[in-house]
Design a protein around this motif. Structure first.
Motif, PDB file in Angstrom:
ATOM      1  N   ASN A 183       0.828  -1.211   0.000  1.00  0.00           N
ATOM      2  CA  ASN A 183       0.000   0.000   0.000  1.00  0.00           C
ATOM      3  C   ASN A 183       0.857   1.254   0.000  1.00  0.00           C
ATOM      4  OD1 ASN A 183       1.023  -0.072   2.500  1.00  0.00           O
ATOM      5  ND2 ASN A 183      -0.939  -0.230   3.591  1.00  0.00           N
ATOM      6  N   SER A 184       2.150   1.095  -0.366  1.00  0.00           N
ATOM      7  CA  SER A 184       3.028   2.258  -0.326  1.00  0.00           C
ATOM      8  C   SER A 184       3.286   2.825  -1.720  1.00  0.00           C
ATOM      9  CB  SER A 184       4.356   1.869   0.329  1.00  0.00           C
ATOM     10  OG  SER A 184       5.301   2.869   0.046  1.00  0.00           O
ATOM     11  N   PHE A 185       2.689   3.976  -1.961  1.00  0.00           N
ATOM     12  CA  PHE A 185       2.902   4.674  -3.225  1.00  0.00           C
ATOM     13  C   PHE A 185       4.314   5.250  -3.264  1.00  0.00           C
ATOM     14  CE2 PHE A 185       2.126   8.565  -5.945  1.00  0.00           C
ATOM     15  CZ  PHE A 185       1.990   7.853  -7.133  1.00  0.00           C
ATOM     16  N   LYS A 186       4.919   5.426  -2.063  1.00  0.00           N
ATOM     17  CA  LYS A 186       6.234   6.064  -1.986  1.00  0.00           C
ATOM     18  C   LYS A 186       7.376   5.081  -2.247  1.00  0.00           C
ATOM     19  CE  LYS A 186       5.276  10.300   0.123  1.00  0.00           C
ATOM     20  NZ  LYS A 186       4.126  10.285   1.058  1.00  0.00           N
ATOM     21  N   ASN A 187       7.094   3.788  -2.159  1.00  0.00           N
ATOM     22  CA  ASN A 187       8.129   2.781  -2.397  1.00  0.00           C
ATOM     23  C   ASN A 187       8.780   2.997  -3.762  1.00  0.00           C
ATOM     24  OD1 ASN A 187       8.771   0.070  -3.832  1.00  0.00           O
ATOM     25  ND2 ASN A 187       8.954  -0.388  -1.652  1.00  0.00           N
ATOM     26  N   LYS A 188      10.124   2.951  -3.815  1.00  0.00           N
ATOM     27  CA  LYS A 188      10.792   3.328  -5.070  1.00  0.00           C
ATOM     28  C   LYS A 188      10.495   2.364  -6.213  1.00  0.00           C
ATOM     29  CE  LYS A 188      15.206   1.282  -3.886  1.00  0.00           C
ATOM     30  NZ  LYS A 188      16.601   1.481  -3.556  1.00  0.00           N
ATOM     31  N   PHE A 189      10.266   1.082  -5.891  1.00  0.00           N
ATOM     32  CA  PHE A 189       9.960   0.120  -6.963  1.00  0.00           C
ATOM     33  C   PHE A 189       8.552   0.364  -7.510  1.00  0.00           C
ATOM     34  CE2 PHE A 189      13.019  -2.203  -4.187  1.00  0.00           C
ATOM     35  CZ  PHE A 189      14.078  -2.175  -5.071  1.00  0.00           C
ATOM     36  N   VAL A 190       7.614   0.589  -6.580  1.00  0.00           N
ATOM     37  CA  VAL A 190       6.240   0.899  -6.996  1.00  0.00           C
ATOM     38  C   VAL A 190       6.245   2.150  -7.873  1.00  0.00           C
ATOM     39  CG1 VAL A 190       3.981   1.668  -6.144  1.00  0.00           C
ATOM     40  CG2 VAL A 190       5.167  -0.229  -5.024  1.00  0.00           C
TER      41      VAL A 190
END
Ligand code: ADP
Ligand code: MG
Length: 316
Positions: A183-190
Motif C-alpha cells: 500500500n506504499s505509493f512512496k516505495n521506489k519500486f512501486v
C-alpha cells in the motif's frame, strides 16, 4: 496468431512505397517526411484496466488515477526518445464504463497535465467513448527528429557495444509489490512501475559517439534487444555482471533479480548500440553485437546461450 505474428503479417501487407513515408510499421514510431532538416515521427500506446493496472491495488485510488494519466503519456515519450526524437504534441483517447466517476477522470487528467508540463508536450485532441466494462486510455504522440540523428532498430553493426541508460528490473519489482497488496505509493519500486520518467540526453551522447540503433525497453530487456537483433540480422552477448541493478533489489530477490532485469519489462529505458566507448553518467555498457544470430549471457567468463526469449506478449 501472437502479437509478433500479427505485426509481421501487417508489415508484409502494407504498401512499402507510400509517398512521404520513410518508415512504416516495424519500429518504435512511424517516420514521415516533414521539412528540410526533420522527420515527423508518430507513435501510439495504450494502458488497459486489468492488463496494465488494477483499480483494486491497495494504494490510494487518487495515486492510481494520477499515475495512469502520467504513465500513458510517458510510455509514448519513451518511443519518441527511442528514435532520438523530441516529443511535441499528443492526442488522448479514453473509454470508460458509463458509471465511471467524473472526478476520477479529472484525477487521470491531473496526471496527463503534469506529464505534459514535465515533458513540454501539448495536448491537441483525442476521443471519448463509454463501454460496458473497463477503463482504457490510448495516447498518440507526435515528435520531430533531425534527419541525421534518427535511430532505427535495424542498423546494429557487428562489434557495436550495447548500452542502457539506467537500472533494469525495478518496475517489475514494483508490479510484484502492487500485486502482493503493497500500500506504499512512496516505495521506489512501486514508483518505477507507476510513474516511469523516460529520459535520455542524446545530444550529449552524439557529441562523443556514433550511434547505430536504438529501442526502448517495454517488453523486457532481452525481448526488446531481440527486436534490434532480428531486424539487424545479428546476435549479442550480454554481460550479466555489468547489468545496472538496484542493490536493494539484489538483496530482496537473491538470484531472481537477474530474471527481473533481463525479462521484467516496463523499464522504459533506452537500449542503444555504438561502436564507441562511452563514459557518461548513467550510461552502462552491458553487451556486444555479434555476427551470428545467437544471444549469450556472459558471467565470470562463462557463456550460456539464451534459447527462449521471455518477455511480455499480447495474444499467444
Ligand atoms: P512498441 O513496443 O515500441 O510500442 P510494438 O511492439 O507495439 O512497438 O509495435 C511494433 C510495430 O508494430 C510498431 O511499428 C507499431 O506501430 C506496429 N503495430 C503494432 N500493433 C499494430 C496494429 N494492431 N496495427 C498496425 N500496426 C501495429
Ligand atoms: Mg518501443
Amino acid at each position: 496468431m501472437n502479437e509478433f505474428q500479427l505485426i509481421k503479417y501487417l508489415t508484409d501487407w502494407v504498401n512499402k512505397n507510400q509517398e512521404g513515408v520513410i518508415k512504416s510499421i516495424g519500429d518504435d514510431t512511424a517516420v514521415l517526411e516533414y521539412n528540410k532538416n526533420n522527420f515527423l515521427i508518430i507513435t501510439t500506446d495504450s494502458l488497459i484496466e486489468g492488463t496494465h493496472f488494477k483499480f483494486s491495488w491497495k494504494i490510494p485510488i487518487k495515486n492510481i488515477l494520477y499515475s495512469i494519466g502520467f504513465k500513458a503519456v510517458a510510455i509514448n515519450i519513451s518511443d519518441i526518445y527511442a528514435m532520438a526524437g523530441s516529443p511535441k504534441y499528443f492526442l488522448v483517447s479514453i473509454s470508460a464504463p458509463k458509471n465511471f466517476p467524473v472526478n476520477y477522470l479529472k484525477m487521470i487528467y491531473n496526471g496527463i497535465k503534469s506529464a505534459s508540463k514535465y515533458y513540454n508536450v501539448e495536448l491537441i485532441g483525442g476521443n471519448t467513448t463509454s463501454n460496458s466494462k473497463i477503463f482504457f486510455i490510448d495516447v498518440t504522440m507526435l515528435g520531430i527528429v533531425n534527419k541525421n540523428n534518427v535511430l532505427y532498430r535495424n542498423n546494429a553493426r557487428t562489434g557495436d557495444f550495447i548500452y542502457i541508460n539506467g537500472e533494469l528490473g525495478n518496475s517489475r519489482m514494483g508490479l510484484e509489490l502492487l500485486n502482493r497488496n503493497s500500500n506504499s505509493f512512496k516505495n521506489k519500486f512501486v514508483k518505477s512501475f507507476l510513474l516511469p520518467h523516460p529520459f535520455i540526453n542524446w545530444s550529449e551522447i552524439f557529441k562523443i559517439a556514433k550511434v547505430n540503433s536504438a529501442i526502448d525497453v517495454s517488453d523486457g530487456f532481452v525481448a526488446d534487444l531481440n527486436h534490434i537483433l532480428n531486424d539487424s540480422l545479428k546476435g549479442a552477448e550480454i554481460y550479466l555482471d555489468y547489468l545496472p541493478v538496484d542493490n536493494e533489489l539484489k538483496k530482496i530477490k537473491n538470484k531472481k533479480w537477474q530474471d527481473f532485469a533481463l525479462y521484467g519489462g516496463e523499464d522504459y529505458k533506452i537500449i542503444f548500440t555504438s561502436p564507441d566507448e562511452i563514459k557518461l553518467n548513467n550510461i552502462y555498457k552491458i553487451g556486444k553485437i555479434l555476427n551470428n544470430r545467437k544471444i549469450y549471457l556472459v558471467s565470470d567468463g562463462e557463456k550460456k546461450e539464451v534459447k527462449n526469449v521471455k518477455g511480455y506478449m499480447h495474444f499467444r
